[in-house]
Design a protein around this motif. Structure first.
Motif, PDB file in Angstrom:
ATOM      1  N   SER A  51     -10.745   4.770  -0.389  1.00  0.00           N
ATOM      2  CA  SER A  51     -10.593   3.252  -0.212  1.00  0.00           C
ATOM      3  C   SER A  51     -10.793   2.997   0.979  1.00  0.00           C
ATOM      4  O   SER A  51     -11.179   1.560   1.258  1.00  0.00           O
ATOM      5  N   HIS A  52     -10.400   3.629   2.048  1.00  0.00           N
ATOM      6  CA  HIS A  52     -10.939   3.303   3.544  1.00  0.00           C
ATOM      7  C   HIS A  52     -12.534   3.088   3.572  1.00  0.00           C
ATOM      8  O   HIS A  52     -12.731   1.890   4.247  1.00  0.00           O
ATOM      9  N   THR A  53     -13.295   3.878   3.135  1.00  0.00           N
ATOM     10  CA  THR A  53     -14.635   3.658   3.172  1.00  0.00           C
ATOM     11  C   THR A  53     -15.004   2.437   2.489  1.00  0.00           C
ATOM     12  O   THR A  53     -15.940   1.724   2.910  1.00  0.00           O
ATOM     13  N   THR A  61      -2.531   4.664  -8.048  1.00  0.00           N
ATOM     14  CA  THR A  61      -3.526   3.540  -8.429  1.00  0.00           C
ATOM     15  C   THR A  61      -4.606   3.464  -7.348  1.00  0.00           C
ATOM     16  O   THR A  61      -4.225   2.342  -6.725  1.00  0.00           O
ATOM     17  N   ARG A  62      -5.349   4.215  -7.022  1.00  0.00           N
ATOM     18  CA  ARG A  62      -6.307   4.182  -5.759  1.00  0.00           C
ATOM     19  C   ARG A  62      -7.268   3.159  -5.928  1.00  0.00           C
ATOM     20  O   ARG A  62      -7.824   2.548  -4.955  1.00  0.00           O
ATOM     21  N   VAL A  63      -7.362   2.727  -7.174  1.00  0.00           N
ATOM     22  CA  VAL A  63      -8.619   1.766  -7.194  1.00  0.00           C
ATOM     23  C   VAL A  63      -8.346   0.593  -6.652  1.00  0.00           C
ATOM     24  O   VAL A  63      -9.421  -0.151  -6.234  1.00  0.00           O
ATOM     25  N   SER A  74       0.586  -1.298   0.069  1.00  0.00           N
ATOM     26  CA  SER A  74      -0.133  -0.022  -0.140  1.00  0.00           C
ATOM     27  C   SER A  74       0.921   1.360  -0.026  1.00  0.00           C
ATOM     28  O   SER A  74       0.278   2.383  -0.152  1.00  0.00           O
ATOM     29  N   ARG A  75       2.211   1.137   0.292  1.00  0.00           N
ATOM     30  CA  ARG A  75       3.042   2.211   0.268  1.00  0.00           C
ATOM     31  C   ARG A  75       3.175   2.812  -1.130  1.00  0.00           C
ATOM     32  O   ARG A  75       3.319   3.975  -1.524  1.00  0.00           O
ATOM     33  N   PHE A  76       2.978   2.062  -2.079  1.00  0.00           N
ATOM     34  CA  PHE A  76       3.265   2.353  -3.605  1.00  0.00           C
ATOM     35  C   PHE A  76       1.702   2.568  -4.373  1.00  0.00           C
ATOM     36  O   PHE A  76       1.927   2.596  -5.684  1.00  0.00           O
ATOM     37  N   THR A  77       0.933   2.787  -3.723  1.00  0.00           N
ATOM     38  CA  THR A  77      -0.609   2.596  -4.592  1.00  0.00           C
ATOM     39  C   THR A  77      -1.281   4.211  -4.558  1.00  0.00           C
ATOM     40  O   THR A  77      -2.314   4.372  -4.729  1.00  0.00           O
ATOM     41  N   LEU A 112      -8.157  -3.824  -2.921  1.00  0.00           N
ATOM     42  CA  LEU A 112      -7.963  -5.115  -3.572  1.00  0.00           C
ATOM     43  C   LEU A 112      -6.840  -5.970  -2.727  1.00  0.00           C
ATOM     44  O   LEU A 112      -7.088  -7.148  -2.399  1.00  0.00           O
ATOM     45  N   PHE A 113      -5.855  -5.128  -2.365  1.00  0.00           N
ATOM     46  CA  PHE A 113      -4.827  -5.693  -1.645  1.00  0.00           C
ATOM     47  C   PHE A 113      -4.951  -6.293  -0.381  1.00  0.00           C
ATOM     48  O   PHE A 113      -4.643  -7.254   0.179  1.00  0.00           O
TER      49      PHE A 113
END
Length: 786
Positions: A367-369, A318-320, A312-315, A324-325
């Motif tokens: 993304s958190h939501t 690409t927030r979408v 998640s450090r490199f996303t 998924l991770f």
């Protein structure tokens, strides 16, 4: 068609355009039907319908057909184009799954549309009843109802519920009560398993019960299956009654962590039942297996949690795919643990708890939501399907009813649970600061619900090794129904009757966070000073290691260096901003909520020129400076700030102690002088003038009379103490003609005003050193700023 059009032209009649199209379509349909009927008529006989020639002619036709078939091997009979076809087998599995999910969601929706029903009956009970009705209808129709398959349950239905519980697990209450939870989860589960298994074996040996074929290993295996508290049932019931945080985390934490004990005992007794003998080495290996299963699951989950946080450090671009991770890494942790027969539940709990603080610092708020609501939705649907399938499987399964075995199982479940909780609490309370009361013990014992995990483990039993498998399943289903219906429906009235503390739906404030961190630092410092390395000491070590190394590797940007309190403030600020926007208050935000970073997308900041700076008058500014001059101590008089890691000697500590000693000595002398002055008020004036005319006197009527000077020591002496006139200010402010008794005036009253001012400043300085504080001329209740 050409003939039809030519006839129409010859007759001289004109056909409208719509009818032409309709006629053309009808002709096309007739043509297709004729081409479809001709092959059927030709294939009716070998020689055709009107064939009058002999067999040679038919043989010649057959030879020509064979030659044609050899030349065109792919030639096949042309069939009409299928306009509508029916193929249910192609979509049978996904269609039935979607139908079950839709049915479960509708049942859940209908349940919450009836508030009176939901306040009396738990949701899990109603869903089981729906499953019973659905299974009965399927059986009445003549079909075979589906059974809750263990593979489907463990691989698809259980992981969403455990991931939701692990990702949103309250870390602080869980870690503070970890010892109590482990006692209930490990020691309590072992006690319930062996207590129930041993007594059930004794009951099976009684003549007349028809249970002589059940051996000791089978009873111990059944006891290990039925003794574990189910997290799905606990979540379904305890979230509805809103029990307080301590009791909820105790019962729910026990249901999560006893999975390792249940898995080890299940595989252990299953292996022993196949072999038929148990040795001391097997028992020792069983203990080692428990440690491997529990700690191995935690390590696997922590490993995948760190991987998810690092990814998640490199996303940021690409927030979408950020949610998924979280889902994929968590599911991979569960599957990887199941590959090695480790505890998949422990792996999911560890993965969710490890990844959450770092992932939330990297991903976007959208993304958190997404993660939050998708996990809630997924776990809710899985929980609903599990309870419905329990009802359907009850109708579909093969049952072997034995009144003795079922009744004794229910009684032993209650008795072993109560004895285990009471006995363990007696030991636990000796080490707890906040003791578990009798009400707490009752709720913990009464909240030990059983659920689908026990049913799935019983369904996995091999009937060749356990001939009484159907009886075990019947007893397990009965215990599940008893705990869910009887205990689940009565626990809410019992909580209200006993006045058990409910969960307070209040959000944590900055004030609480500051005091919590202050107490953590204080307790850590006390442990360091005492030399006792308790859990506060190790938690502080872990936090320092996390801040120094882990956060820099797993969190991108400047947020890795952000203090915990500032991070908490930003989190609260964003939550409040989202609530304001959702409630319609995002157009005009109140001034009490300052916007720094997280609200920049909601309301733009004002330019610096528009910000109002409060204006302070010259008189007020001078008053503030006077307050600061009189109240602030010198730098050398301040103590060093507390550091819980290093205790360095203060170079000014001795000087401060001397100052305190002088202050105490001054206070004692002042008390003696006051006592003398009070005692002299009862002495006649002639005695005072006769003994020492210059010692004491009444308040003079004019300033020409001399006054008393008390000089205890020389000001240049290091041990000297100057007596400050405490009543000077009051005497100067009052009426000079007022008879106030004996007074002491500052010497040199007959000199000029400048010298008196210097003496006053010197006395004020000495008083500031002896008793620093606000002067008598300042009002303490006055606000610092207007």
């Amino acid at each position: 068609m050409t003939l039809l059009s030519s006839r129409c032209r010859c007759s001289g009649t004109s056909i409208p355009a719509p009818f032409r199209g309709l006629l053309f379509l009808c002709a096309l349909v007739l043509l297709l039907l004729s081409e479809a009927v001709e092959p059927l008529g030709a294939s009716g006989s070998p020689g055709g319908a009107g064939d009058s020639s002999g067999g040679s002619h038919g043989l010649q036709k057959g030879c020509e057909a064979d030659v044609t078939k050899s030349k065109h091997p792919t030639n096949r009979t042309k069939k009409p184009f299928p306009v509508l076809s029916f193929d249910y087998e192609h979509v049978k599995t996904p269609f039935e799954i979607s139908l079950w999910v839709l049915l479960a969601s509708l049942m859940k929706l209908g349940f919450h549309l009836i508030p009176r029903l939901s306040s009396i009956v738990p949701e899990s009970c109603l869903l089981i009843v729906v499953g019973l009705l659905v299974g009965g209808l399927i059986k009445v129709v003549g079909e075979t109802p589906p059974v809750l398959d263990s593979q489907v349950f463990f691989l698809f239905l259980l992981p969403p519920i455990i991931l939701d519980a692990g990702y949103f697990l309250p870390i602080r209450p869980f870690s503070e009560n970890l010892g109590t939870i482990l006692m209930f989860a490990v020691v309590g589960t072992l006690w319930n398993s062996f207590f129930m298994g041993g007594l059930l074996y004794g009951v099976c040996q009684i003549k007349g019960t028809d249970l002589n074929t059940v051996n000791l290993l089978a009873c111990l295996l059944f006891g290990s299956i039925i003794s574990a508290v189910d997290p799905v049932a606990v979540l379904a019931v305890f979230e509805e009654i809103h029990i307080n945080e301590l009791l909820h985390i105790l019962v729910f934490g026990e249901s999560l962590l006893n999975d390792a004990v249940t898995v080890v005992l299940y595989h252990l007794f299953e292996e022993y039942a196949g072999v038929g003998s148990v040795s001391i080495l097997d028992v020792f290996l069983g203990v080692v297996c428990f440690l491997v299963v529990a700690l191995g699951g935690v390590l696997v989950g922590a490993f995948y949690g760190i991987l998810a946080a690092f990814t998640s450090r490199f996303t940021s671009h690409t927030r979408v795919i950020e949610p998924l991770f979280v889902f994929v890494y968590s599911y991979m942790a569960y599957l990887s643990a199941e590959v090695f027969h480790l505890s998949g539940i422990m792996a999911l709990i560890a993965c969710g708890a490890v990844m959450r603080p770092y992932v939330e610092a990297n991903i976007s708020h959208k993304s958190h939501t997404t993660i939050k609501y998708f996990l809630k939705m997924w776990s809710s649907v899985s929980e609903t399907l599990i309870f419905i399938f329990l009802g359907v499987s009850t109708v579909a399964g093969n049952h072997s009813w034995n009144w003795t075995f079922v009744t004794v199982t229910i009684i032993l479940c209650l008795v072993s649970r109560v004895l285990g909780v009471v006995g363990l609490t007696y030991v636990i309370n000796k080490f707890r600061i906040v003791k578990l009361t009798t009400k707490d013990q009752f709720i913990v014992a009464y909240g030990g619900l059983r659920g689908a995990i026990a049913f799935s483990l019983g369904y996995l039993l091999d009937k060749s090794h356990f001939p009484m498998r159907d009886m075990f399943l019947t007893a397990i289903i009965t215990v599940i129904f008893f705990t869910v219906f009887v205990q689940g429906m009565t626990i809410r009235p019992l909580v209200d009757l006993l006045a058990v503390k409910k969960k307070q739906e209040t959000k944590r404030s900055i004030n609480e966070e500051i005091h919590t961190q202050f107490l953590d630092h204080l307790l850590t410092g006390i442990e360091d000073i005492c030399g006792h390395y308790g859990h506060h000491h190790w938690k502080d070590k872990l936090n320092r290691f996390n801040k120094k190394y882990v956060k820099k590797c797993l969190i991108a940007g400047e947020r890795s260096k952000e203090p915990q309190l500032i991070a908490f403030y930003h989190k609260m600020e964003m939550k409040q901003a989202i609530e304001l926007v959702e409630s319609g208050g995002g157009v005009k935000l109140p001034s009490a909520v300052p916007s720094t970073v997280s609200m920049q997308n909601i309301q733009p900041k004002k330019p610096p020129s528009d910000r109002a700076i409060p204006q302070i008058s010259k008189g007020r500014e001078e008053e503030i400076r006077k307050i600061l001059r009189n109240n602030l101590q010198k730098t050398r008089q301040r103590l060093r700030s507390y550091n819980r890691h290093t205790l360095v000697a203060d170079p000014y500590e001795d000087g401060w102690n001397d100052l305190l000693f002088k202050r105490q000595k001054l206070m004692e002398i002042e008390k003696k002088v006051m006592c003398v002055s009070v005692s002299l008020t009862h002495v006649p004036n002639w005695w005072l003038h006769s003994s020492d005319p210059q010692a004491y006197s009444s308040k003079p009527t004019s300033d020409d009379l001399p006054t008393i000077k008390v000089d205890l020591a020389s000001p240049q002496s290091p041990d000297s103490v100057n007596l400050v006139n405490e009543f000077q200010k009051a005497a100067t402010q009052n009426d000079p003609d007022d008879d106030g008794g004996l007074v002491m005036k500052v010497p040199f009253a007959d000199k000029d005003q400048g010298e008196q001012d210097n003496k006053k400043e010197q006395q004020r300085l000495m008083r500031c050193l002896s008793d620093p504080g606000p002067g008598g001329d300042e009002e303490e209740d006055e606000p610092f700023l207007p």
